[in-house]
Design a protein around this motif. Structure first.
Motif, PDB file in Angstrom:
ATOM      1  N   LEU A  56       0.829  -1.208   0.000  1.00 44.47           N
ATOM      2  CA  LEU A  56       0.000   0.000   0.000  1.00 44.47           C
ATOM      3  C   LEU A  56       0.859   1.251   0.000  1.00 44.47           C
ATOM      4  O   LEU A  56       0.511   2.251  -0.640  1.00 44.47           O
ATOM      5  CB  LEU A  56      -0.925  -0.012   1.223  1.00 44.47           C
ATOM      6  CG  LEU A  56      -2.037  -1.064   1.208  1.00 44.47           C
ATOM      7  CD1 LEU A  56      -2.809  -1.041   2.517  1.00 44.47           C
ATOM      8  CD2 LEU A  56      -2.977  -0.827   0.029  1.00 44.47           C
ATOM      9  N   VAL A  57       1.964   1.225   0.730  1.00 44.91           N
ATOM     10  CA  VAL A  57       2.883   2.373   0.729  1.00 44.91           C
ATOM     11  C   VAL A  57       3.422   2.621  -0.671  1.00 44.91           C
ATOM     12  O   VAL A  57       3.496   3.765  -1.137  1.00 44.91           O
ATOM     13  CB  VAL A  57       4.035   2.122   1.723  1.00 44.91           C
ATOM     14  CG1 VAL A  57       5.178   3.107   1.481  1.00 44.91           C
ATOM     15  CG2 VAL A  57       3.532   2.264   3.155  1.00 44.91           C
ATOM     16  N   TYR A 110       1.927   1.913  -3.390  1.00 41.76           N
ATOM     17  CA  TYR A 110       0.828   2.405  -4.210  1.00 41.76           C
ATOM     18  C   TYR A 110       0.549   3.882  -3.940  1.00 41.76           C
ATOM     19  O   TYR A 110       0.374   4.676  -4.876  1.00 41.76           O
ATOM     20  CB  TYR A 110      -0.425   1.569  -3.948  1.00 41.76           C
ATOM     21  CG  TYR A 110      -1.657   2.085  -4.647  1.00 41.76           C
ATOM     22  CD1 TYR A 110      -1.860   1.846  -6.009  1.00 41.76           C
ATOM     23  CD2 TYR A 110      -2.615   2.834  -3.959  1.00 41.76           C
ATOM     24  CE1 TYR A 110      -2.982   2.331  -6.654  1.00 41.76           C
ATOM     25  CE2 TYR A 110      -3.750   3.316  -4.593  1.00 41.76           C
ATOM     26  CZ  TYR A 110      -3.929   3.068  -5.943  1.00 41.76           C
ATOM     27  OH  TYR A 110      -5.040   3.545  -6.579  1.00 41.76           O
ATOM     28  N   TRP A 111       0.510   4.256  -2.666  1.00 44.62           N
ATOM     29  CA  TRP A 111       0.146   5.623  -2.313  1.00 44.62           C
ATOM     30  C   TRP A 111       1.298   6.605  -2.488  1.00 44.62           C
ATOM     31  O   TRP A 111       1.069   7.806  -2.633  1.00 44.62           O
ATOM     32  CB  TRP A 111      -0.361   5.689  -0.873  1.00 44.62           C
ATOM     33  CG  TRP A 111      -1.708   5.050  -0.693  1.00 44.62           C
ATOM     34  CD1 TRP A 111      -1.987   3.876  -0.072  1.00 44.62           C
ATOM     35  CD2 TRP A 111      -2.957   5.551  -1.172  1.00 44.62           C
ATOM     36  NE1 TRP A 111      -3.325   3.604  -0.124  1.00 44.62           N
ATOM     37  CE2 TRP A 111      -3.951   4.622  -0.804  1.00 44.62           C
ATOM     38  CE3 TRP A 111      -3.328   6.695  -1.888  1.00 44.62           C
ATOM     39  CZ2 TRP A 111      -5.296   4.795  -1.109  1.00 44.62           C
ATOM     40  CZ3 TRP A 111      -4.663   6.863  -2.197  1.00 44.62           C
ATOM     41  CH2 TRP A 111      -5.636   5.933  -1.815  1.00 44.62           C
ATOM     42  N   TRP A 112       2.545   6.122  -2.445  1.00 44.08           N
ATOM     43  CA  TRP A 112       3.695   6.992  -2.636  1.00 44.08           C
ATOM     44  C   TRP A 112       4.555   6.449  -3.772  1.00 44.08           C
ATOM     45  O   TRP A 112       5.579   5.804  -3.533  1.00 44.08           O
ATOM     46  CB  TRP A 112       4.534   7.084  -1.360  1.00 44.08           C
ATOM     47  CG  TRP A 112       3.994   8.052  -0.374  1.00 44.08           C
ATOM     48  CD1 TRP A 112       4.227   9.386  -0.335  1.00 44.08           C
ATOM     49  CD2 TRP A 112       3.111   7.767   0.729  1.00 44.08           C
ATOM     50  NE1 TRP A 112       3.560   9.958   0.718  1.00 44.08           N
ATOM     51  CE2 TRP A 112       2.875   8.989   1.391  1.00 44.08           C
ATOM     52  CE3 TRP A 112       2.520   6.610   1.218  1.00 44.08           C
ATOM     53  CZ2 TRP A 112       2.048   9.072   2.508  1.00 44.08           C
ATOM     54  CZ3 TRP A 112       1.710   6.690   2.326  1.00 44.08           C
ATOM     55  CH2 TRP A 112       1.478   7.904   2.960  1.00 44.08           C
ATOM     56  N   ALA A 148       7.110  10.871  -5.468  1.00 42.32           N
ATOM     57  CA  ALA A 148       6.069  11.548  -4.691  1.00 42.32           C
ATOM     58  C   ALA A 148       6.651  12.099  -3.392  1.00 42.32           C
ATOM     59  O   ALA A 148       7.668  11.623  -2.888  1.00 42.32           O
ATOM     60  CB  ALA A 148       4.925  10.580  -4.395  1.00 42.32           C
ATOM     61  N   THR A 169       7.232  12.379   0.252  1.00 43.81           N
ATOM     62  CA  THR A 169       7.105  11.425   1.360  1.00 43.81           C
ATOM     63  C   THR A 169       7.156  12.121   2.719  1.00 43.81           C
ATOM     64  O   THR A 169       7.300  11.439   3.743  1.00 43.81           O
ATOM     65  CB  THR A 169       8.224  10.370   1.290  1.00 43.81           C
ATOM     66  OG1 THR A 169       9.502  11.040   1.315  1.00 43.81           O
ATOM     67  CG2 THR A 169       8.111   9.533   0.026  1.00 43.81           C
ATOM     68  N   LEU A 179       4.653  10.799   5.290  1.00 44.57           N
ATOM     69  CA  LEU A 179       5.042   9.458   5.698  1.00 44.57           C
ATOM     70  C   LEU A 179       6.243   9.512   6.639  1.00 44.57           C
ATOM     71  O   LEU A 179       6.312   8.774   7.630  1.00 44.57           O
ATOM     72  CB  LEU A 179       5.366   8.602   4.478  1.00 44.57           C
ATOM     73  CG  LEU A 179       5.705   7.138   4.736  1.00 44.57           C
ATOM     74  CD1 LEU A 179       4.531   6.408   5.366  1.00 44.57           C
ATOM     75  CD2 LEU A 179       6.123   6.448   3.437  1.00 44.57           C
TER      76      LEU A 179
END
Length: 379
Positions: free
Chosen positions: A44-45, A47-49, A53, A55, A58
């Motif tokens: 998921l990390v 995918y989202w970043w 992107a 960070t 995060l």
């Protein structure tokens, strides 16, 4: 974690109780904390970043988590290692070879590290100072694969389903191959980077060396998979170390070979959880096996108050070592901030604790350490 666990339980009289449970915590919790619980979050990390992107959110989250998981995991190694250090290093309860290891890791290594940092500061050698980061990265990979291998051995011991010596050798060879390849990848993808406002430099890796490393990883992976298949395919006849196998595979391939910037921020928390599963069991068994008359603070109250105090002190020590002490020194000690940046002591403390931690672990979790037999598998 080392190869200690499988051999150590064989000579321990308390092995029967551990063998009947078969888990460090329980089947689901072992899966989650030993490595399986990291698979979906890391995907998921990614995918989202995606690559490139921002960070920053995060990073802020992982720094918060570090105070609760990562930093206590380092502090716990100090709490366990220096417990009864005089008896371990200078007494007669341990064999001479193990005593020397305790003295080397507990006294000589920190002195050498302190001398190194003092020399770099005195000579104003920021290039040499930055090399310490590369040493830390080198040891991180070694620590990850050894711990992943150790988790597999722990699970095999708890399941009473041991690996043959030849199979263990192939598992270790594959782990080391992945470790070296991961370090080469770090040096391949980074030339100059900042760590707490200080630049560190990596080494140029030629294409031929990288191809050779991948070839060795491919070959040893094929041999490793053969070992795993032989072990796990026997599930109809005996309990197999499935969670340990997942821990081994995740530690090597997902945590070390997937070089994604966002994932690199999250992986240390899962590595720390993997470590804490063993350390908390170890410490809880110390509390359980301590005679009630020796409990000065919590006499007659069972093991849990002492264990809670251990967790609390680990959290406090982690905060002191990683934040409070270096921030105080950076504020009050006069040094050339134009040359060293504004976080010199933050840099030194983080590097020092990380490197020293690996030496401490290499002593504590050895097969000839009687405390491993007594407290890790003693309940």
């Amino acid at each position: 974690m080392s190869t200690a666990f499988e051999n150590s339980i064989l000579s321990d009289g308390s092995r029967a109780q551990s063998a009947t449970t078969g888990y460090l915590i329980g089947p689901v919790w072992d899966f989650l904390v030993l490595g399986g619980g990291s698979i979906l979050p890391l995907l998921l990390v990614m995918y989202w970043w995606p690559q490139g992107a921002d960070t920053t959110p995060l990073l802020a989250s992982t720094l918060l988590v570090a105070n609760l998981i990562n930093h206590p995991h380092f502090a716990h190694s100090y709490q366990l290692f220096y417990r009864d250090f005089r008896a371990r290093g200078f007494g007669d309860r341990f064999p001479a070879s193990l005593r020397w290891r305790y003295l080397f890791a507990g006294i000589l290594v920190p002195l050498l590290l302190a001398a190194f940092f003092a020399y770099c500061i005195a000579t104003r050698d920021t290039l040499l100072l930055g090399r310490a980061v590369n040493l830390m990265l080198f040891l991180v990979g070694w620590h990850y694969v050894k711990q992943g291998y150790g988790m597999l051995m722990v699970d095999a011991v708890l399941k009473r389903n041991f690996f043959d010596p030849a199979d263990k050798r192939w598992l270790l060879v594959n782990a080391y191959a992945v470790w070296i390849t991961s370090w080469l990848l770090v040096n391949r993808t980074l030339a100059v980077h900042n760590y707490w406002d200080l630049k560190y430099y990596t080494f140029g890796i030629p294409d031929s060396m990288m191809w050779l490393a991948w070839l060795i990883v491919s070959a040893t992976t094929a041999l490793m998979l053969r070992v795993m298949w032989k072990k796990l395919s026997a599930w109809r006849h005996k309990t197999v170390p499935l969670n340990g196998a997942i821990a081994y595979l995740v530690s090597l391939y997902l945590w070390l070979l997937v070089r994604h910037p966002a994932m690199l921020l999250v992986i240390p928390a899962f590595h720390s959880l993997q470590y804490l599963a063993v350390v908390w069991r170890y410490r809880l068994n110390i509390e359980r096996q301590t005679d009630a008359d020796q409990r000065r603070l919590f006499r007659g109250r069972g093991p849990w108050p002492g264990f809670a105090l251990f967790l609390f002190l680990g959290t406090v020590l982690g905060y002191l070592g990683f934040w409070m002490a270096p921030m105080y020194l950076d504020s009050w000690v006069d040094y050339d901030k134009a040359l060293f940046g504004g976080a010199l002591f933050m840099f030194i403390f983080w590097i020092f604790i990380n490197i020293h931690h690996y030496f401490l672990d290499n002593v504590m979790w050895r097969k000839n350490n009687p405390d491993t037999r007594r407290y890790l598998f003693g309940g």
